[in-house]
Design a protein around this motif. Structure first.
Motif, mmCIF file in Angstrom:
data_model
loop_
_atom_site.group_PDB
_atom_site.id
_atom_site.type_symbol
_atom_site.label_atom_id
_atom_site.label_comp_id
_atom_site.label_asym_id
_atom_site.label_seq_id
_atom_site.Cartn_x
_atom_site.Cartn_y
_atom_site.Cartn_z
ATOM 1 N N VAL A 593 0.836 -1.206 0.000
ATOM 2 C CA VAL A 593 0.000 0.000 0.000
ATOM 3 C C VAL A 593 0.869 1.253 0.000
ATOM 4 C CG1 VAL A 593 -1.706 1.321 1.315
ATOM 5 C CG2 VAL A 593 -1.931 -1.167 1.111
ATOM 6 N N VAL A 597 0.889 4.234 -2.812
ATOM 7 C CA VAL A 597 0.648 5.649 -2.446
ATOM 8 C C VAL A 597 1.737 6.549 -3.025
ATOM 9 C CG1 VAL A 597 0.602 7.266 -0.505
ATOM 10 C CG2 VAL A 597 -0.698 5.117 -0.380
ATOM 11 N N ASN A 602 -3.327 10.179 -7.538
ATOM 12 C CA ASN A 602 -4.731 9.934 -7.916
ATOM 13 C C ASN A 602 -5.356 8.940 -6.917
ATOM 14 O OD1 ASN A 602 -7.082 8.708 -9.179
ATOM 15 N ND2 ASN A 602 -6.484 9.890 -10.993
ATOM 16 N N ILE A 603 -6.393 9.430 -6.227
ATOM 17 C CA ILE A 603 -7.022 8.612 -5.193
ATOM 18 C C ILE A 603 -7.644 7.350 -5.763
ATOM 19 C CG2 ILE A 603 -9.217 9.868 -5.330
ATOM 20 C CD1 ILE A 603 -7.588 8.308 -2.181
ATOM 21 N N TRP A 604 -8.266 7.450 -6.957
ATOM 22 C CA TRP A 604 -8.917 6.282 -7.558
ATOM 23 C C TRP A 604 -7.894 5.243 -7.991
ATOM 24 C CZ3 TRP A 604 -13.635 5.519 -6.408
ATOM 25 C CH2 TRP A 604 -14.492 6.606 -6.194
ATOM 26 N N ARG A 606 -5.042 4.769 -6.504
ATOM 27 C CA ARG A 606 -4.573 4.140 -5.269
ATOM 28 C C ARG A 606 -5.557 3.059 -4.793
ATOM 29 N NH1 ARG A 606 -2.735 9.409 -1.658
ATOM 30 N NH2 ARG A 606 -0.842 9.954 -2.871
ATOM 31 N N ILE A 607 -6.881 3.359 -4.873
ATOM 32 C CA ILE A 607 -7.903 2.403 -4.402
ATOM 33 C C ILE A 607 -7.915 1.157 -5.276
ATOM 34 C CG2 ILE A 607 -10.382 2.029 -4.123
ATOM 35 C CD1 ILE A 607 -10.607 4.997 -3.317
ATOM 36 N N VAL A 608 -7.973 1.373 -6.616
ATOM 37 C CA VAL A 608 -8.050 0.240 -7.540
ATOM 38 C C VAL A 608 -6.787 -0.602 -7.450
ATOM 39 C CG1 VAL A 608 -8.157 -0.433 -9.972
ATOM 40 C CG2 VAL A 608 -9.632 1.402 -9.116
ATOM 41 N N SER A 610 -4.726 -0.895 -4.961
ATOM 42 C CA SER A 610 -4.679 -1.604 -3.676
ATOM 43 C C SER A 610 -5.605 -2.820 -3.686
ATOM 44 C CB SER A 610 -5.069 -0.659 -2.531
ATOM 45 O OG SER A 610 -4.145 0.400 -2.422
ATOM 46 N N VAL A 611 -6.815 -2.643 -4.247
ATOM 47 C CA VAL A 611 -7.789 -3.741 -4.313
ATOM 48 C C VAL A 611 -7.218 -4.914 -5.109
ATOM 49 C CG1 VAL A 611 -10.027 -4.448 -5.247
ATOM 50 C CG2 VAL A 611 -9.820 -2.306 -3.962
#
Length: 635
Positions: A593, A597, A602-604, A606-608, A610-611
């Motif tokens: 993670v 980061v 870009n927050i999206w 980072r989320i995608v 990480s998933v």
């Protein structure tokens, strides 16, 4: 009293017109869902030998109530006619004629014919079975004992208070071939019996007494409905509490019962409903004839939520089959069944669990059905490992006293050689093979057979919690993996009993993918226990064949309901393995993670990222654990 009120309402159709009843037909048949049928031919007034015979009051309402509560099949008279279904010949009585046809078409197993006797006297209920020898029960004489035990236990307080008894074949034996129970027994080939109930126990004005009687009848029906009718022989005994409760699956019978059971040493015991357990027989001097002493565990399993003392327990045996043992081709894994036998057992797999049983070593093992292919005769094919596990690789190096006696009976012509080849060890209570050369010409395979016991499965409702647990198990299986081995149960070291620790060989620990003090799961049937595992020292010869032995502590054996020499399945506990590696996982996930980061703002992203990355990293983290239990695939 809700039950009495309901019975009174159901009886109104019969009591109309001063018990002449109503309806377009003289009787009615209602389909049920269990193989028991109840009959009430005298629910209304009827005609016998030129005069009116008055109804056995409330028998119609009781019969209908029992049909609603238990799902049994029902036939009862509904309107007066100038005939008597329990007296007149079948050619002038449609009641019996149609009943016989219905019983044959609907695979009914037992018929109960309800009647009534007047108030007063010393008899509360009379059971009619056709007279001496219980001819209307055919070969199912245990039914008379089952009914008597149930009624005497359920009605105990009233019988004592009223000075009445439950009797058999005193005044109303149902000997006449035109009685319903005798006629159906002879024409349809099923057991049937007649119950004459005292009017005092069929009185709406005494609802408590009425309800107690009806509850007893309901118990009889539910017990008969839960029977396995394919057994060779049956016994009914009154359950009492044993004074000793280990081993947990043993039953104690009187010495007199040995004449019924012969050589049997394991038997099915049925309690209330369809609760059935497999138990080991112990004959005890001083045990009262007609009773069976059960351990606390068996009482809880057979009579859940009930007061078990005094309840009927049904013993049955001979429903298992014996098969010769074949040797499979090289490379075949597990235990295989010939195609015909496999398909026969597979059809009933939703109702039964199957247990392999060796009557010489008393070893048991739950059977996983596997098709070996077509053969001329039904056989069980077992590789060497499983023959050793179940003790069918003869001659045995050691065998218990009962097993040795059975060997001498099976191989009668070799009895002298067996006696000379084995010596009795008083310390262990076993016979040990000291002169194997005396048995080198014995053809063991010509008579050696294993039994397949059919154990009825309990009805299981799958809850959402169970579904989640199964899903979690499958996830861990993909992530961590396991391999399962079948092993024979032995006594562990004394210290292991104190610390709930099992022992296996060093090689087996490697195969299971575990290290010392890891946790393993031991499974027998539908029961699983978790214990810590230690290795057997290589120079410790107390365990015998270390590669197939697992030392299981006493408490775990009790919880699994297993005995020494039974065969259990063993695998590592994946939840424990997962938890043991949690720190490594957290570091890997945290590092992943943190890297993501730093790669993008870009927050999206980072989320995608990480998933996607976290499950992948977790999977990679457990690669070493999966490698431990990987088995080479055969070509």
């Amino acid at each position: 009293m809700e039950m009495a009120t309901q019975i009174e309402k159901l009886d109104r159709k019969f009591s109309r017109n001063e018990y002449n009843g109503t309806g377009s037909r003289h009787f009615v048949i209602r389909k049920g869902r269990i193989p028991v049928m109840i009959s009430a031919p005298h629910a209304v007034n009827h005609f016998r030998e030129g005069k009116i015979k008055y109804a056995d009051m409330l028998t119609g309402g009781i019969a209908e109530y029992l049909q609603e509560q238990t799902g049994c099949h029902l036939i009862c008279a509904t309107r007066y006619e100038e005939a008597d279904g329990n007296f007149d010949p079948a050619d002038t009585c449609d009641y019996k004629k149609e009943l016989a046809e219905y019983v044959k078409k609907n695979q009914i197993r037992v018929l109960i014919d309800l009647h009534g006797i007047k108030a007063g006297g010393e008899i509360a209920v009379e059971l009619g079975t056709g007279g001496e020898g219980d001819p209307s029960l055919l070969t199912y004489g245990f039914i008379a004992e089952l009914v008597a035990i149930t009624l005497k236990t359920r009605l105990r307080d009233y019988l004592t208070k009223d000075g009445k008894e439950v009797v058999k074949n005193v005044h109303f034996a149902a000997k006449n071939p035109n009685t319903v129970s005798r006629f159906i027994s002879e024409q349809a080939g099923i057991p049937g019996f007649q119950l004459e109930i005292n009017r005092e126990y069929r009185d709406i004005k005494d609802p408590e007494r009425l309800e107690t009687m009806v509850q007893a009848l309901q118990s009889v029906i539910e017990n008969l409905a839960g029977m396995d009718w394919k057994a060779d022989r049956y016994l009914a005994r009154k359950a009492v509490r044993s004074k000793t409760h280990f081993p947990q699956n043993k039953i104690e019978l009187s010495l007199e019962d040995r004449k019924y059971l012969g050589e049997e040493d394991v038997i099915f015991v049925k309690g209330s409903g369809d609760n059935v357990e497999l138990a080991q027989i112990v004959y005890r001097e001083g045990q009262k004839p007609g009773e069976i002493a059960l351990t606390n565990r068996l009482l809880d399993q057979l009579y859940p939520g009930q007061d078990p003392v005094g309840q009927p327990a049904i013993l049955y045996w001979g429903c298992n089959d014996r098969f010769f043992i074949g040797r499979p081709t090289a490379g075949f894994e597990g235990i295989g069944l010939t195609e015909h036998l496999y398909e026969e057992l597979k059809q009933k797999e939703d109702r039964y669990d199957y247990v392999l049983y060796n009557r010489y070593t008393e070893s048991k093992m739950h059977l996983k059905l596997k098709n070996y292919g077509k053969r001329q005769e039904d056989k069980i094919f077992m590789p060497y490992y499983y023959r050793e596990l179940l003790g069918v690789e003869f001659p045995l190096e050691e065998v218990g006293e009962k097993g040795f006696e059975k060997m001498k009976i099976t191989w009668q012509e070799e009895a002298e050689s067996l006696a000379a080849a084995y010596e009795y060890d008083a310390d262990s209570g076993k016979y040990r093979l000291t002169h194997p050369e005396l048995l080198k010409n014995v053809n063991w395979r010509s008579k050696l057979q294993l039994e397949i016991l059919k154990v009825r499965k309990s009805a299981e409702k799958i809850s959402w919690k169970m579904r989640l647990q199964r899903g979690y198990f499958k996830l861990l299986q993909q992530l961590i993996g396991f391999v399962e081995y079948d092993m024979r149960v032995a006594i562990p070291k004394i210290s292991d009993d104190n610390y709930e620790t099992a022992r296996v060989s060093t090689d087996m620990m490697t195969l299971l993918g575990v290290s010392e003090n890891d946790e393993i799961e031991i499974t027998f049937g539908d029961r699983t226990e978790k214990v810590r595992v230690l290795e057997i020292e290589k120079d410790d010869d107390s365990f015998g064949r270390q590669d197939m032995i697992i030392g299981v502590p006493a408490e775990t054996r009790r919880n699994l309901d297993i005995m020494l020499d039974d065969v259990v399945s063993v695998r590592r506990n994946m939840r424990y393995t997962f938890a043991r590696n949690v720190n490594q996982q957290l570091f890997a996930i945290f590092g992943t993670v943190l890297t993501i980061v730093t790669l993008s703002d870009n927050i999206w992203f980072r989320i995608v990222a990480s998933v996607v990355a976290v499950p992948f990293v977790t999977y990679v983290t457990f690669a070493e654990e999966r490698v431990k239990v990987q088995r080479k695939k055969r070509k």
